[in-house]
Design an enzyme around this catalytic site. Structure first.
Site, PDB file in Angstrom:
ATOM      1  N   ARG A   1      13.506  69.347   6.273  1.00 10.01           N
ATOM      2  CA  ARG A   1      12.352  70.098   5.752  1.00 10.01           C
ATOM      3  C   ARG A   1      11.510  69.175   4.855  1.00 10.01           C
ATOM      4  O   ARG A   1      10.483  68.674   5.283  1.00 10.01           O
ATOM      5  CB  ARG A   1      12.837  71.348   5.007  1.00 10.01           C
ATOM      6  CG  ARG A   1      11.757  72.387   4.745  1.00 10.01           C
ATOM      7  CD  ARG A   1      10.868  72.074   3.548  1.00 10.01           C
ATOM      8  NE  ARG A   1      11.581  72.082   2.281  1.00 10.01           N
ATOM      9  CZ  ARG A   1      11.027  71.718   1.135  1.00 10.01           C
ATOM     10  NH1 ARG A   1       9.773  71.292   1.091  1.00 10.01           N
ATOM     11  NH2 ARG A   1      11.723  71.719   0.021  1.00 10.01           N
ATOM     12  N   GLU A   2      11.994  68.891   3.652  1.00  9.77           N
ATOM     13  CA  GLU A   2      11.242  67.993   2.757  1.00  9.77           C
ATOM     14  C   GLU A   2      11.087  66.618   3.417  1.00  9.77           C
ATOM     15  O   GLU A   2      10.016  65.999   3.358  1.00  9.77           O
ATOM     16  CB  GLU A   2      11.990  67.843   1.419  1.00  9.77           C
ATOM     17  CG  GLU A   2      11.371  66.844   0.458  1.00  9.77           C
ATOM     18  CD  GLU A   2      10.214  67.410  -0.358  1.00  9.77           C
ATOM     19  OE1 GLU A   2      10.373  68.473  -0.962  1.00  9.77           O
ATOM     20  OE2 GLU A   2       9.148  66.763  -0.397  1.00  9.77           O
TER      21      GLU A   2
ATOM     22  N   ARG B   1      17.106  82.571  -1.845  1.00  9.64           N
ATOM     23  CA  ARG B   1      16.915  81.675  -2.998  1.00  9.64           C
ATOM     24  C   ARG B   1      15.452  81.755  -3.361  1.00  9.64           C
ATOM     25  O   ARG B   1      14.591  81.732  -2.465  1.00  9.64           O
ATOM     26  CB  ARG B   1      17.255  80.246  -2.583  1.00  9.64           C
ATOM     27  CG  ARG B   1      16.999  79.227  -3.707  1.00  9.64           C
ATOM     28  CD  ARG B   1      17.194  77.802  -3.227  1.00  9.64           C
ATOM     29  NE  ARG B   1      15.956  77.189  -2.772  1.00  9.64           N
ATOM     30  CZ  ARG B   1      15.866  76.321  -1.770  1.00  9.64           C
ATOM     31  NH1 ARG B   1      16.938  75.971  -1.075  1.00  9.64           N
ATOM     32  NH2 ARG B   1      14.699  75.809  -1.443  1.00  9.64           N
TER      33      ARG B   1
ATOM     34  N   HIS C   1      15.586  70.479  -7.724  1.00  3.98           N
ATOM     35  CA  HIS C   1      14.829  69.811  -6.652  1.00  3.98           C
ATOM     36  C   HIS C   1      13.951  68.781  -7.374  1.00  3.98           C
ATOM     37  O   HIS C   1      12.909  69.130  -7.928  1.00  3.98           O
ATOM     38  CB  HIS C   1      13.995  70.843  -5.897  1.00  3.98           C
ATOM     39  CG  HIS C   1      13.169  70.270  -4.794  1.00  3.98           C
ATOM     40  ND1 HIS C   1      13.566  70.277  -3.474  1.00  3.98           N
ATOM     41  CD2 HIS C   1      11.949  69.671  -4.803  1.00  3.98           C
ATOM     42  CE1 HIS C   1      12.634  69.714  -2.719  1.00  3.98           C
ATOM     43  NE2 HIS C   1      11.636  69.337  -3.500  1.00  3.98           N
TER      44      HIS C   1
ATOM     45  N   HIS D   1      11.645  65.457  -7.619  1.00  2.00           N
ATOM     46  CA  HIS D   1      10.817  64.452  -6.941  1.00  2.00           C
ATOM     47  C   HIS D   1      10.895  63.130  -7.684  1.00  2.00           C
ATOM     48  O   HIS D   1      11.234  63.068  -8.866  1.00  2.00           O
ATOM     49  CB  HIS D   1       9.378  64.964  -6.790  1.00  2.00           C
ATOM     50  CG  HIS D   1       9.217  65.731  -5.517  1.00  2.00           C
ATOM     51  ND1 HIS D   1       8.803  65.140  -4.350  1.00  2.00           N
ATOM     52  CD2 HIS D   1       9.489  67.023  -5.215  1.00  2.00           C
ATOM     53  CE1 HIS D   1       8.793  66.049  -3.384  1.00  2.00           C
ATOM     54  NE2 HIS D   1       9.203  67.202  -3.880  1.00  2.00           N
TER      55      HIS D   1
ATOM     56  N   HIS E   1      26.929  34.655 -10.661  1.00  2.00           N
ATOM     57  CA  HIS E   1      27.349  35.971 -10.146  1.00  2.00           C
ATOM     58  C   HIS E   1      28.431  35.803  -9.082  1.00  2.00           C
ATOM     59  O   HIS E   1      29.455  36.476  -9.119  1.00  2.00           O
ATOM     60  CB  HIS E   1      26.158  36.709  -9.536  1.00  2.00           C
ATOM     61  CG  HIS E   1      25.187  37.217 -10.552  1.00  2.00           C
ATOM     62  ND1 HIS E   1      24.657  38.487 -10.495  1.00  2.00           N
ATOM     63  CD2 HIS E   1      24.654  36.638 -11.652  1.00  2.00           C
ATOM     64  CE1 HIS E   1      23.832  38.661 -11.516  1.00  2.00           C
ATOM     65  NE2 HIS E   1      23.802  37.542 -12.222  1.00  2.00           N
TER      66      HIS E   1
END
Ligand code: ACO
Ligand code: AKG
Ligand code: MG
Length: 497
Positions: free
Chosen positions: A32-33, A157, A219, A221, A313
């Protein structure tokens, strides 16, 4: 894990222990998103495959789409719900997205998803410019539409869109209205990624205290790169579901990436929300299907996530990977590596040469390193380049050489009730067969075969196949031979060419 003073089991981690047992699952919204990412349009079949994998790795909910958007979105949501009904998707709750509009709700409800998520903007800017309603009108729409969905016998929801820019008292009223209308979950959306972790944690603490009758989702962003931090802060404040997408897809800069959230939950709180070992493969699949490349520097799934470069490293990692790794790459089905270039140190170089089967003296190592550092134009040296330098310095042939003739290994299975040694003898006299071994395991005989060209090789293999007692053969071409190094009598190294 540690005990809190009140006797409740708490989870540790940076900033912990937390005053309550953290309970959290993932809602994946890649379909969806994620499909709201500019340029992304999954096929229905791709969505079904992604949904099945999401369920298999263990997400709690799959937001399958907004059915009223387009026919193919409708079709995908329908088929994903069908997969759940047939038991192909076994655990994940299937969620359909919807505006607070009767038509959207009807179209979603006719598919009978586990849940409909009804969103409505609650900030003043959304109320005024987008919905063009007063706060009172908004509350009445939210209540009415949730009740309408509930009449269709589906769980609801409510999503308080742009909740992080809303006035708290109005947000609370909207949440209460939603609960009273029958929603059992509320998603608090940081729709423009404007929140900070502290503010988010406080917001969820207040909401769970002021309106404990529902469960909360976050949710978040990623407009300011805060999505993962805000999602974790929400859980610390009482959220029980984090919205994620694979590779962080979504509108603008996307939302919290599944892979990062899942690793962070394990690393900081010891919580396993999904089968982490499979997230890298899932990420690669979604990268391919979405056409949105994962940057090399992306945490967890980026090409460089476990690749070290600077000599200091690499020396540290070779001694103990914990020196420069926050968690082992094996958690996510990956392995560590390091590059060779002008930033390389002696330890890294020696380890790489050893990995290539090359041992050099201390003086040779120093000289090879000096030459590596002179090649500053190269972004990094491939093994081939390094071996070339090592050959120049040591004077030994170190690079694999392609065979001048064709060489092949042929496995042979014998007929039942035939004496293997008899078959092996027959095979040993075929021209081109150079070595014969009787072996254990699935096969009975292993042959080494040499030929001048493919036609000749084919003739040899045909002769093997037609030998009496041979039931089955399998031929493997030798692509290259690696020169082996031997110690001479004085313990020095010499290389066979
Ligand atoms: C933050 C988020 O990501 S929320 C999810 C957003 N999802 C989507 O937008 C899905 C993709 N969208 C679409 O396919 C289309 O926009 C549709 C099918 C939803 C609607 O299309 P259209 O009817 O042509 O409307 P359009 O997109 O031009 O404008 C949105 C309309 O929905 C209204 N609207 C927006 N959000 C909501 C909401 N949560 N509840 C009710 N109405 C809403 C707007 O006020 C506007 O109404 P208007 O046409 O009366 O001005
Ligand atoms: O439904 C939700 O929880 C979120 C909606 C959305 O995508 C957003 O507000 O950014
Ligand atoms: Mg969103």
């Amino acid at each position: 894990m540690s005990e809190c003073s009140n006797g409740v089991t708490c989870l540790g981690g940076v900033g912990g222990p937390w005053p309550r047992r953290l309970r959290v699952g993932l809602l994946d919204s890649t379909l969806r998103e994620g499909e709201q990412t500019p340029g992304v349009s999954f096929t229905v079949e791709q969505k079904l495959e992604i949904a099945r994998l999401l369920d298999e790795i263990g997400v709690s909910m799959i937001e399958a789409g907004h059915p009223n958007v387009a026919p193919d979105v409708y079709e995908a949501v329908k088929r994903i719900i069908g997969m759940k009904r047939e038991g192909v998707i076994r655990r994940a709750e299937i969620v359909a997205h919807s505006r607070a509009v009767k038509k959207d709700i009807e179209v979603a409800a006719e598919l009978e998803p586990d849940r409909i998520a009804i969103f409505y903007g609650v900030s003043d800017v959304h109320l005024k410019y987008k919905h063009k309603v007063t706060r009172e009108e908004a509350l009445s729409i939210i209540g009415e539409m949730i009740e309408y969905a509930r009449q269709h016998g589906v769980r609801v929801r409510f999503t308080a869109e742009d909740a992080t820019r809303a006035d708290y008292s109005f947000l609370l009223e909207a949440v209460r209205t939603a609960r009273e209308a029958g929603a059992d979950r509320v998603s608090i959306a940081d729709t423009v990624g404007i929140a900070t972790p502290y503010a988010i944690r406080r917001l969820f603490e207040r909401l769970t205290q002021d309106e404990p009758g529902v469960e909360y989702d976050i949710h978040a962003h990623n407009d300011l790169g805060m999505a993962v931090a805000n999602s974790l802060a929400a859980v610390e404040g009482g959220a029980t579901i984090i919205h994620v997408t694979v590779n962080g897809l979504g509108e603008r800069s996307g939302i919290a990436p599944l892979e990062q959230v899942a690793v962070a939950l394990k690393r900081h709180y010891g919580i396993d929300v999904v089968d982490l070992r499979r997230v890298t493969r899932l990420s690669r699949l979604v990268e391919r299907y979405s056409g949105i490349p994962v940057p090399p520097t992306a945490p967890v799934v980026g090409e460089n996530a476990f690749v070290h470069k600077a000599g200091v490293h690499v020396a540290g990692v070779l001694a103990n990977p914990e020196t420069y790794e926050p968690y082992p790459p094996e958690w996510v089905g990956r392995s560590r590596d390091y590059t060779i270039d002008k930033y390389t140190g002696r330890r890294a170089l020696q380890a790489r040469l050893e990995r290539l089967g090359v041992r050099v003296s201390e003086e040779e190592l120093v000289e090879i390193l000096r030459r590596v550092k002179q090649r500053s134009g190269a972004r990094w040296l491939r093994d081939e380049d390094l071996l070339e330098i090592a050959e120049e310095v040591t004077g030994r042939a170190l690079r694999p050489r392609p065979p001048e003739e064709i060489e092949a290994l042929v496995t042979v299975k014998c007929e039942a009730n035939i004496y293997t040694t008899t078959v092996a003898r027959r095979l040993s006299i075929i021209p081109g067969v150079e070595e014969v071994a009787e072996v254990t395991g699935e096969n009975d005989i292993l042959l080494r075969v040499r030929a001048k060209n493919p036609v000749e090789l084919n003739q040899v293999v045909e002769a093997i196949r037609s030998t009496r007692g041979v039931r089955e053969t399998y031929t493997m071409l030798v692509l290259r031979r690696i020169p082996m190094e031997h110690h001479d009598n004085n313990g020095r190294l010499s290389a066979s060419s």
